[in-house]
Design an enzyme around this catalytic site. Sequence first.
Site, short mmCIF file in Angstrom:
data_model
loop_
_atom_site.label_atom_id
_atom_site.label_comp_id
_atom_site.label_asym_id
_atom_site.label_seq_id
_atom_site.Cartn_x
_atom_site.Cartn_y
_atom_site.Cartn_z
N LYS A 250 0.84 -1.20 0.00
CA LYS A 250 0.00 0.00 0.00
C LYS A 250 0.88 1.25 0.00
CE LYS A 250 -3.71 -1.90 2.93
NZ LYS A 250 -4.89 -1.70 2.08
N ARG A 324 -10.22 -11.59 2.62
CA ARG A 324 -11.15 -12.64 2.18
C ARG A 324 -10.48 -14.01 2.19
NH1 ARG A 324 -12.06 -9.43 -3.25
NH2 ARG A 324 -11.60 -7.84 -1.70
#
Length: 470
Positions: A250, A324
């Site tokens: 990120k 996820r």
Amino acid sequence: MPAEFPFLADRPAMRFAATGATSRPLRLVAPDGIEAALDDLPPAQAAFVRAQGFKAGAGELALLPGDDGVSGALLGLGTPERRARLRFALARAAGDLPEGAWHLAGEIDPQLAEETALGWLLAGYRFARYAEAAPPKARLVCPEGLDRVRLEAIAEGEAFTRDLINTPASDMGPDELEGAARLLAERHGAQVSVIAGEELLAHNFPMIHAVGRASPRAPRLIELNWGGDGPALTLVGKGVCFDTGGLNLKPGASMGLMKKDMGGAATVLGLAHMVMATGARLRLRVLIPAVENSVSGASFRPGDILTSRKGLSVEVNNTDAEGRLVLADALALADEARPDLMICMATLTGAARVALGPDLPPFYTDDTGVAAALAEASEAVADPLWRMPFWAPYESKIEPGIADLDNAPSGGMAGSITAALFLRRFVTETPRFAHFDIYGWQPAAAPARPKGGVGQGARAILAALPKVLG
């Protein structure tokens, strides 16, 4: 876990004043009821209120003078339209009133009384681990007819959630998150078991292991069980204690809030406290895959194909879509037991924030009864939620061809929906399943919600449980 951190410590400002305490009246006044309220006051007090320019706006206060200082106060209700725009507006009074006990005077709609009382408790929250932060000194007497124990349990569970999210990753890694779960279990007589490190592979949790293996802080699956009677409720919470994005690193601006990426875990632990503290008749199971998504030579890579506990293969097209992956293994385990209701909570996608903003988390379920109960409860307890669809035509977006599933479909559209569809692939035996894509953060201070970590959806779920589980 550092011993000095008071998880679940008693917070007097988040409890009601003692029953029978000497208290001053706080009268709620609508804008069209100002003159009637003033007519009930002695002339000197009425003149003082007029001099303050009191308009009875939502949360506006007018103090009433007395022989010994302040004898009472008027609290503006504002218009229904304004209150709808500003949840817990009346909770402003908690921080603005003088020290001492106060009670709501006059006839009050029960739902408004409950929202006001709970908002008052929530307004007493302060995160004071690293710097002093004085809470409000005004205390509220629990209004008649309200369930004091339940409201205080809700406030305490919310404080627990906020504390966990607000704690930086340096002091809240997988080990400390496990410690928080153990503390909660000790409080309520629950049982905790943990599978950590290489044992995850031995027990068939390959994706939890893959995401967390790059960190020196061992990944783990935390399980809490409570209750031996009633319907089975399983709560699954994303416990990514810090998310660098992995090898798909990120940018700095996006990494700044990643201590909150375990907000799903924090929220289900807060909800678990509410369930246990109120003595709900059910069998509670909490599952938290706790990891730190770090960067090292052991990091999982873009292009890797992982085989999940369910047996489904997953192509990793972005290591920053790791939540996820860890949830998938935990959901597969939960699904094997076929609980009566399964809830998944995760700070999963930025797409949900783009669609609905920070205040309004979407939830997904195929069960119309569950959806209706959640929507009704959400409105009743001022805990906003919005149902989004498991949109079947988008299933093809999560099918890369080289593997069963794609963890990060290209194109950038419908990101919250495709993430929800991905998770649903791991819940095939449990008919009643709901997934919540929460934000877990209050960007700016608001009544009863200081800037920082915040629970979302837990109060609505708690209120919906009797209708859903009977």
